[in-house]
Structure formats: C-alpha cells, structure tokens
Design a protein around this motif. Structure first.
Motif, PDB file in Angstrom:
ATOM      1  N   GLU A  20      16.694  50.033  50.743  1.00 30.83           N
ATOM      2  CA  GLU A  20      15.830  49.031  51.367  1.00 30.83           C
ATOM      3  C   GLU A  20      16.438  47.632  51.227  1.00 30.83           C
ATOM      4  OE1 GLU A  20      11.076  47.884  51.515  1.00 30.83           O
ATOM      5  OE2 GLU A  20      11.889  48.828  49.707  1.00 30.83           O
ATOM      6  N   THR A  21      17.029  47.368  50.081  1.00 31.62           N
ATOM      7  CA  THR A  21      17.675  46.074  49.860  1.00 31.62           C
ATOM      8  C   THR A  21      18.831  45.873  50.830  1.00 31.62           C
ATOM      9  OG1 THR A  21      17.062  46.019  47.517  1.00 31.62           O
ATOM     10  CG2 THR A  21      18.946  44.686  48.179  1.00 31.62           C
ATOM     11  N   ILE A  22      19.687  46.867  50.958  1.00 32.27           N
ATOM     12  CA  ILE A  22      20.833  46.765  51.873  1.00 32.27           C
ATOM     13  C   ILE A  22      20.362  46.630  53.318  1.00 32.27           C
ATOM     14  CG2 ILE A  22      22.838  47.979  52.798  1.00 32.27           C
ATOM     15  CD1 ILE A  22      23.187  49.232  50.006  1.00 32.27           C
ATOM     16  N   ASN A  23      19.356  47.384  53.690  1.00 32.89           N
ATOM     17  CA  ASN A  23      18.848  47.309  55.061  1.00 32.89           C
ATOM     18  C   ASN A  23      18.281  45.934  55.388  1.00 32.89           C
ATOM     19  OD1 ASN A  23      19.559  49.864  55.967  1.00 32.89           O
ATOM     20  ND2 ASN A  23      17.678  50.815  55.212  1.00 32.89           N
ATOM     21  N   SER A  24      17.765  45.249  54.376  1.00 30.31           N
ATOM     22  CA  SER A  24      17.255  43.895  54.625  1.00 30.31           C
ATOM     23  C   SER A  24      18.393  42.914  54.917  1.00 30.31           C
ATOM     24  CB  SER A  24      16.406  43.406  53.439  1.00 30.31           C
ATOM     25  OG  SER A  24      17.196  42.991  52.334  1.00 30.31           O
ATOM     26  N   VAL A  25      19.599  43.245  54.459  1.00 31.75           N
ATOM     27  CA  VAL A  25      20.780  42.447  54.789  1.00 31.75           C
ATOM     28  C   VAL A  25      21.288  42.819  56.185  1.00 31.75           C
ATOM     29  CG1 VAL A  25      23.183  41.947  54.179  1.00 31.75           C
ATOM     30  CG2 VAL A  25      21.451  42.146  52.387  1.00 31.75           C
ATOM     31  N   ILE A  26      21.369  44.094  56.452  1.00 28.47           N
ATOM     32  CA  ILE A  26      21.833  44.557  57.762  1.00 28.47           C
ATOM     33  C   ILE A  26      20.945  44.009  58.879  1.00 28.47           C
ATOM     34  CG2 ILE A  26      22.130  46.619  59.213  1.00 28.47           C
ATOM     35  CD1 ILE A  26      22.896  48.137  56.645  1.00 28.47           C
ATOM     36  N   SER A  27      19.673  43.803  58.588  1.00 25.74           N
ATOM     37  CA  SER A  27      18.708  43.329  59.593  1.00 25.74           C
ATOM     38  C   SER A  27      18.718  41.815  59.782  1.00 25.74           C
ATOM     39  CB  SER A  27      17.291  43.764  59.188  1.00 25.74           C
ATOM     40  OG  SER A  27      17.185  45.172  59.111  1.00 25.74           O
ATOM     41  N   LYS A  85      32.345  30.950  52.318  1.00 28.94           N
ATOM     42  CA  LYS A  85      32.107  29.538  52.008  1.00 28.94           C
ATOM     43  C   LYS A  85      30.891  29.404  51.108  1.00 28.94           C
ATOM     44  CE  LYS A  85      31.043  25.052  54.146  1.00 28.94           C
ATOM     45  NZ  LYS A  85      30.891  24.286  55.420  1.00 28.94           N
ATOM     46  N   TYR A  86      29.908  30.277  51.358  1.00 28.25           N
ATOM     47  CA  TYR A  86      28.673  30.264  50.582  1.00 28.25           C
ATOM     48  C   TYR A  86      28.514  31.574  49.822  1.00 28.25           C
ATOM     49  CZ  TYR A  86      27.387  26.245  53.486  1.00 28.25           C
ATOM     50  OH  TYR A  86      27.361  25.025  54.119  1.00 28.25           O
ATOM     51  N   ILE A  87      27.855  31.483  48.667  1.00 29.20           N
ATOM     52  CA  ILE A  87      27.494  32.649  47.871  1.00 29.20           C
ATOM     53  C   ILE A  87      25.977  32.801  47.926  1.00 29.20           C
ATOM     54  CG2 ILE A  87      27.461  33.702  45.577  1.00 29.20           C
ATOM     55  CD1 ILE A  87      30.270  33.481  46.688  1.00 29.20           C
ATOM     56  N   ALA A  88      25.534  33.998  48.250  1.00 31.68           N
ATOM     57  CA  ALA A  88      24.107  34.319  48.202  1.00 31.68           C
ATOM     58  C   ALA A  88      23.924  35.494  47.254  1.00 31.68           C
ATOM     59  CB  ALA A  88      23.570  34.664  49.595  1.00 31.68           C
ATOM     60  N   PHE A  89      23.054  35.336  46.291  1.00 35.13           N
ATOM     61  CA  PHE A  89      22.791  36.408  45.337  1.00 35.13           C
ATOM     62  C   PHE A  89      21.593  37.233  45.804  1.00 35.13           C
ATOM     63  CE2 PHE A  89      24.908  33.090  42.836  1.00 35.13           C
ATOM     64  CZ  PHE A  89      25.909  33.825  42.212  1.00 35.13           C
ATOM     65  N   LEU A  90      21.703  38.539  45.634  1.00 34.17           N
ATOM     66  CA  LEU A  90      20.600  39.441  46.002  1.00 34.17           C
ATOM     67  C   LEU A  90      20.556  40.587  45.003  1.00 34.17           C
ATOM     68  CD1 LEU A  90      18.378  40.517  47.879  1.00 34.17           C
ATOM     69  CD2 LEU A  90      20.170  41.525  49.310  1.00 34.17           C
ATOM     70  N   ASP A  91      19.484  40.652  44.238  1.00 41.44           N
ATOM     71  CA  ASP A  91      19.340  41.756  43.291  1.00 41.44           C
ATOM     72  C   ASP A  91      19.028  43.048  44.023  1.00 41.44           C
ATOM     73  OD1 ASP A  91      19.927  40.100  41.201  1.00 41.44           O
ATOM     74  OD2 ASP A  91      17.858  39.848  40.523  1.00 41.44           O
ATOM     75  N   SER A  92      19.348  44.160  43.391  1.00 41.53           N
ATOM     76  CA  SER A  92      19.331  45.465  44.065  1.00 41.53           C
ATOM     77  C   SER A  92      17.941  46.019  44.322  1.00 41.53           C
ATOM     78  CB  SER A  92      20.130  46.480  43.243  1.00 41.53           C
ATOM     79  OG  SER A  92      19.569  46.614  41.946  1.00 41.53           O
TER      80      SER A  92
END
Length: 249
Positions: A20-27, A85-92
């Motif tokens: 679900e976490t990965i899919n929120s990035v893909i979307s 250029k930018y770093i975005a953190f996303l916990d699993s």
C-alpha cells in the motif's frame, strides 16, 4: 525538466503495509521520482513483495541488507544511493496522498526552500482514520523544534545539497535529532497546510510507547543537544504538553 525526487523507505517486516505504501508513490501525480527501498534483513516476505512490484516499475529499486542495522542505518544507506535534487522520506507503513510530491516540489521550487513538511491524519493498523487533520506551524526553527518535533518524517522533503554530511544517528527519536542537526545551520522548516499523508500508528511502535518517548526526549535534550538542566526541563515540559495535546486531537 522537473527535478528528481529521491524517496527513501526503510523496510523491516512490513509485509502487511509495504504494498500500500509503494502504491501510494506509484499513484503520485508527480512523475520524476526514484524510490529507494532499503530492506533491513526482514524475516517476513517484505522483500519478495517489493521485488514483485519492481518488475512493473523501473523507478523502484531495492537494497537488501544482510544484517539488521536498525532504521537509522537503513535510511543512511538510502541517502547514500539517492540521486535526486530533493529527498523525501517515507516510512514503510505510511501512505502519501496523490498530490503530495507535486504540491511540495512546486512550493519548494517557487520559493527556493530547503525543508518543507505537511499536514497529516493519523490512521491505525487497519487503515482507519483516528484523528482530525493535524496542521503544522507555518515555520519552525531550531529553538522551536526543541520544544516539540512538529515534522512528521513521511511528510518531509529536504534539499539534498543542504544536508552536507548530516546523517541519521542511531538514537531514539532519530528523525527529531536529524532535523535539529540541520536547523543548527540556521535553516528554517516551512509547514504546508494541505494534508499530504496518512501517518500510521502501530501497536508496540516507539511513537506509541509513552515511557520510551519520555526517556528518549530527555536524553536528546541533555546528551545530544547538551542543554543545561533548567533549559532541558523547560523544553521537556513544552514537549510533554504538546504531545498530550496532539493525542487529544
């Protein structure tokens, strides 16, 4: 060409949430991103789930660690591999809303900002919303952050070049210490009022263990930030009140 955003996701035994976490990035409506997932020697099938999703999306890469080095090390491994250029953190176990990256990059590019973070709702392990939208302050500096960590890691985005050797330390509240280290350079964080993420509260996590939070907070003020006893008590009291107030919302 829109700037590349490197998304860093540490993963340890997150099979229940990682897809679900990965899919929120893909979307995401923003398309120029890379996602670096660092598996911290999971003992469940997290790694296999990630590998399946990688087959369908070349912008996701997996780094598998042979030994568990804890979350700070996993994030640092991701930072070292990041090209954006930018770093975005996303916990699993957290979830991004679809316009998260688009909105954040647009604001940071337009205003030449170093660090932004956004509003969020808390969810439980089942994905049910358990809070109102938590709106961040407009800005936060080092002194203000000492009183309460208002930056939810999964809502943050930082200019990579500004880090300049700053890494996550293997301590409790490592995200808070990370931002404190950055803000010692007179950098200000800017809060985005729009809701960007769903922040998951899990049973047994550090954020749900009040005694651990108390101990880590005091240790950081005294040992990491080297504040005197009176000043530590002052900021600790502010932190305690802010934490209680946040949980009531």
């Amino acid at each position: 060409m829109k700037p590349l955003v490197s998304i860093i996701t540490p993963c340890y035994n997150s099979a229940d949430f990682i897809v679900e976490t990965i899919n929120s990035v893909i979307s995401q409506t923003y398309e120029n991103w890379e996602m670096i997932i660092v598996d911290d020697n999971s003992s469940d099938n997290s790694r296999e789930l990630v590998e399946e999703l990688i087959k369908e999306n070349h912008k996701i890469q997996l780094i598998s660690l042979k030994e568990n080095g804890r979350v700070s090390n996993a994030r640092n491994v991701g930072l070292a591999a990041a090209k954006g250029k930018y770093i975005a953190f996303l916990d699993s176990d957290d979830i991004w809303l679809k316009d998260k990256l688009s909105l954040q990059v647009s604001i940071m590019e337009e205003k030449s900002l170093v660090l932004t973070f956004g509003a969020y709702k808390r969810i439980d392990e089942a994905g049910e919303i358990i809070s109102i939208t938590i709106i961040p302050p407009t800005t936060v500096n080092y002194k203000q952050l000492l009183g309460h960590n208002v930056i939810i890691f999964s809502s943050s985005m930082v200019l990579k070049s500004a880090l300049d050797g700053i890494v996550l330390k293997n301590v409790g509240h490592e995200d808070w210490v990370f931002w404190l280290d950055l803000m010692k350079k007179n950098i200000i964080g800017y809060g985005i009022k729009e809701e960007l993420i769903y922040y998951r509260i899990r049973k047994g996590s550090v954020s749900s263990n009040k005694l651990k939070v108390i101990g880590y907070t005091w240790k950081i003020l005294r040992e990491s930030e080297k504040l005197g006893f009176i000043e530590s008590v002052y900021h600790f009291t502010k932190y305690a009140f802010a934490t209680v107030w946040k949980r009531l919302r």
